[in-house]
Enzyme design. Structure first.
Site, mmCIF file in Angstrom:
data_model
loop_
_atom_site.group_PDB
_atom_site.id
_atom_site.type_symbol
_atom_site.label_atom_id
_atom_site.label_comp_id
_atom_site.label_asym_id
_atom_site.label_seq_id
_atom_site.Cartn_x
_atom_site.Cartn_y
_atom_site.Cartn_z
ATOM 1 C CG ASP A 96 -61.490 4.244 100.232
ATOM 2 O OD1 ASP A 96 -61.709 3.991 99.100
ATOM 3 O OD2 ASP A 96 -61.220 3.182 101.085
ATOM 4 C CG HIS A 97 -57.474 3.400 99.029
ATOM 5 N ND1 HIS A 97 -56.434 2.636 99.507
ATOM 6 C CD2 HIS A 97 -58.690 2.881 99.031
ATOM 7 C CE1 HIS A 97 -57.120 1.452 100.183
ATOM 8 N NE2 HIS A 97 -58.543 1.911 99.841
ATOM 9 C CG HIS A 102 -57.636 0.379 94.657
ATOM 10 N ND1 HIS A 102 -56.905 0.260 95.997
ATOM 11 C CD2 HIS A 102 -58.879 0.559 95.074
ATOM 12 C CE1 HIS A 102 -57.970 0.387 96.790
ATOM 13 N NE2 HIS A 102 -59.058 0.565 96.456
ATOM 14 C CG HIS A 125 -62.262 1.812 95.193
ATOM 15 N ND1 HIS A 125 -62.422 0.740 95.573
ATOM 16 C CD2 HIS A 125 -62.890 1.892 93.790
ATOM 17 C CE1 HIS A 125 -63.041 -0.030 94.864
ATOM 18 N NE2 HIS A 125 -63.227 0.838 93.616
#
Length: 261
Positions: free
Chosen positions: A81-82, A77, A79
């Site tokens: 932090d990914h 996804h 976000h």
């Protein structure tokens, strides 16, 4: 009352398959737990498939790139932090990037990767079902975490979609869940069923808070998430707003009831 969950939703997987590698990013925190999990799946002698490169941290990304050759980069996804490190990892490796939502099937040197749409945490959330040598694992991103429960990130996230996605994941009995944060779990289905029950219990709490006179989302959070560290209340409010929108849509609240916006 339903307590704040801080433990794994299923038994922790003590040993990863020998064709799976975890490189954890150095970004621990209340929302990222021990840090973002960057997963690599790879047949012996083949190319690595990287799932969720994580933050833009040069040391972390070079450690991931060290598992060369990298054949593909996937994300569960959007976000940061990914995904923040996606572009840099692509520069380091030359690998193609497959951003969510991914709809194609990948086969890399015998490692089979299929995407499974699992909206709810975010609209674009997907899981990846990976098969190799008769083994099957599920890369769950933030849909199922290794410890605690995840946030329905309203308004992008949707509770109805999330409950449906958990229903899909409940079909993966006995398959390990490799989450975006926290430890791997032995059984995706067990975790999914636990999450579903927990969400239903939280909905009951929200209804009770409204019946007791809560007048806005913040007051619902104060009543329902009283056992949660106040530093997490802003994140809890995302889930409460998603719960209120779900209740309104399911006709459990009047159209002109509590304002969820």
């Amino acid at each position: 009352m339903v307590s704040h969950v801080t433990v794994p939703a299923a038994e922790v997987l003590m040993t990863l398959p020998d064709w799976v590698t975890l490189v954890r990013a150095p970004n621990p925190g209340p929302m990222t737990l021990d840090g973002t999990n960057t997963w690599l799946v790879r047949a012996p002698g083949g190319g690595s498939v990287v799932i969720d490169p994580g933050p833009l941290d040069e040391g972390h990304l070079r450690a991931v790139a060290g598992h060369a050759p990298v054949a593909a980069i996937l994300v569960t996804h959007g976000h940061e932090d990914h995904t923040e490190g996606v572009v840099r990892l692509a520069e380091l490796t030359g690998a193609p990037v497959h951003r969510a939502p991914v709809r194609e099937h990948l086969d890399v040197d015998g490692v089979s990767v299929d995407s499974l749409a699992t909206p709810g945490h975010t609209k674009d959330s997907v899981c990846f079902v990976v098969r190799y040598r008769g083994e099957e694992i599920v890369l769950t991103g933030d849909t199922i975490l290794g410890r605690g429960t995840t946030v329905v990130a309203w308004p992008d996230g949707d509770l109805g979609d999330y409950l449906d996605s958990l229903g899909r994941l409940a079909a993966f009995d006995g398959r390990p869940a490799l989450p975006g944060h926290g430890p791997a779990l032995t059984d995706t289905a067990v975790a999914a069923r636990f999450y579903h029950q927990h969400r239903e219990a939280r909905l009951a709490q929200v209804r009770a808070a409204l019946d007791a006179g809560a007048v806005d989302a913040a007051e619902v959070v104060a009543r329902v998430y009283a056992d949660v560290d106040r530093g997490l209340w802003s994140a809890a409010e995302w889930s409460v707003r998603a719960q209120l929108a779900y209740l309104r849509r399911e006709s459990h609240l009047p159209p002109d009831g509590l304002d969820a916006t």
